[in-house]
Scaffold this active site. Structure first.
Site, PDB file in Angstrom:
ATOM      1  N   SER A   1       0.859  -1.193   0.000  1.00 46.77           N
ATOM      2  CA  SER A   1       0.000   0.000   0.000  1.00 46.77           C
ATOM      3  C   SER A   1       0.891   1.238   0.000  1.00 46.77           C
ATOM      4  CB  SER A   1      -0.869   0.013   1.256  1.00 46.77           C
ATOM      5  OG  SER A   1      -0.057   0.230   2.394  1.00 46.77           O
TER       6      SER A   1
ATOM      7  N   ASP B   1      -1.190  -1.628  -4.004  1.00 44.98           N
ATOM      8  CA  ASP B   1      -2.557  -1.637  -3.474  1.00 44.98           C
ATOM      9  C   ASP B   1      -3.046  -0.191  -3.337  1.00 44.98           C
ATOM     10  OD1 ASP B   1      -4.814  -2.815  -2.318  1.00 44.98           O
ATOM     11  OD2 ASP B   1      -3.955  -2.814  -0.293  1.00 44.98           O
TER      12      ASP B   1
ATOM     13  N   ASP C   1      -6.910   3.387  -7.876  1.00 45.11           N
ATOM     14  CA  ASP C   1      -8.185   3.482  -7.163  1.00 45.11           C
ATOM     15  C   ASP C   1      -8.791   4.865  -7.370  1.00 45.11           C
ATOM     16  OD1 ASP C   1     -10.301   3.502  -5.471  1.00 45.11           O
ATOM     17  OD2 ASP C   1      -9.190   2.936  -3.670  1.00 45.11           O
TER      18      ASP C   1
END
Ligand code: G3H
Ligand code: 13P
Ligand code: ZN
Length: 331
Positions: free
Chosen positions: A56, A93, A115
């Site tokens: 992440s 991520d 995202d």
């Protein structure tokens, strides 16, 4: 520019195809340090499962992107040394910008998530397409997201959730060219996935969360048959770890996760990647807290990180064997 292919890593294309055909999901486990990486790789080698190592942006800030990339490269050699050349993906991520995704692609990641789920639809499409156009030049695969998960972690947070709209998925997938799609059907990030008022309580007083929206998943699959689907926020929050934590000085109130049977059911569909981070955090924290309380004189980090790593490995094997069904799928 470093190609992931030179590091012995693979992208997600082939593994997702096999997972959908085989009715299982690939584990996507987050890692931030050596013990987590060792636990993930030794578990997946021992049960012959492919694996996605996830980084992440919080992990990048914590451990340094370059070090994490070298650790993933080391993971490939570590697996071979243990006798099994399992397919390993190094995945970003929750990438939140083109620049971050590009930086990961340029330094050896084999897969990235962009995202844009919090953006207006057209902006999500434009940003995702920009990342896909760049990534595909290097055969790096890209995960996009439609719909918003609730829950809070370091740098991934949303107060409100909204489910993926099945009527948007064909347009999103065809306009962006993504390789997989993360959807929102009721999973949520973190260890407190639901407010107590959203749940019922079982006979032991344990919170039971609302069921996942399998109807939305079925509708999405109807729109894009056989297209790889990803579930984030899929920790089950094992109550035995919550109990160990809370009886050894911790204070986790109303922690509740996604029941494993629901994930098993999802893994049999086009859901081919399931993200699990919080359960690993709980396993490690439970072991470390227990050792600190039981052995207050202990001050050698290996004496608490070692058992934490063992517990983590056990947890990951359980996920691959009993939840995702990915165990035994590598020759
Ligand atoms: O979905 C988020 C992952 O669990 C990563 O969490 O941002 O705290 O590293 P983090
Ligand atoms: P959990 O918080 O449920 O483990 O979800 C992790 C995740 O979605 C990582 O992207
Ligand atoms: Zn996530």
């Amino acid at each position: 520019m470093i190609s992931y292919k030179d590091l012995g890593l693979v992208n997600t294309r082939e593994m997702f195809k096999k997972a959908i055909e085989g009715g299982y999901a690939i584990p996507a486990f987050n890692f931030n340090n050596m013990e987590q990486m060792q636990a993930i790789i030794s578990a997946c080698v021992e049960c012959s499962s492919p694996v996605i190592l996830q980084v992440s942006s919080g992990a990048r800030n914590y451990a340094n992107q370059t070090l994490l990339r070298y650790m993933a490269q080391g993971a490939v050699e570590f697996a071979k040394e243990m006798g099994k050349n399992i397919p390993i993906v190094l995945h970003l991520d929750h990438g939140n910008s083109f620049e971050l995704c590009k930086s990961c692609i340029d330094m050896g990641f084999s897969s990235v998530m962009i995202d844009g789920s919090h953006l207006p639809y057209d902006e999500n499409v434009a940003l995702t397409k920009k990342v896909v156009d760049y990534a595909h030049q290097f055969d790096v695969t890209v995960e996009g997201e439609l719909g918003v998960l609730a829950g809070v972690e370091d740098e991934v947070s949303s107060e409100v959730a909204h489910y993926t709209r099945p009527e948007e998925v064909i347009d999103f997938v065809s306009k962006t060219g993504v390789d997989s799609l993360a959807i929102s059907i009721g999973t949520s990030h973190g260890a407190n996935k639901f407010k107590p008022e959203q749940c019922t309580r079982n006979a032991d007083g344990i919170l039971v969360p609302p069921p996942l929206r399998f109807d939305i998943l079925a509708e999405i699959e109807k729109q894009i048959p056989g297209f790889p689907i990803v579930l984030h926020g899929s920790s089950s929050v094992p109550q035995e770890y919550v109990k160990i934590i809370n009886t050894h000085g911790g204070a986790l109130k109303d922690a509740v996760g996604i029941p494993e049977e629901e994930l098993r059911k999802a893994a049999k569909s086009a859901v081919c990647k399931i993200n699990i981070d919080s359960d690993g955090r709980l396993a490690m924290t439970a072991m470390v807290r227990k050792i600190f309380v039981d052995n207050p004189a202990e001050f050698d980090p290996r004496k608490y990180l070692g058992p934490a790593r063992e517990e983590l490995k056990k947890l990951y094997m359980h996920k691959c064997v009993n939840v995702l069904g990915s165990a035994g799928t590598v020759e």
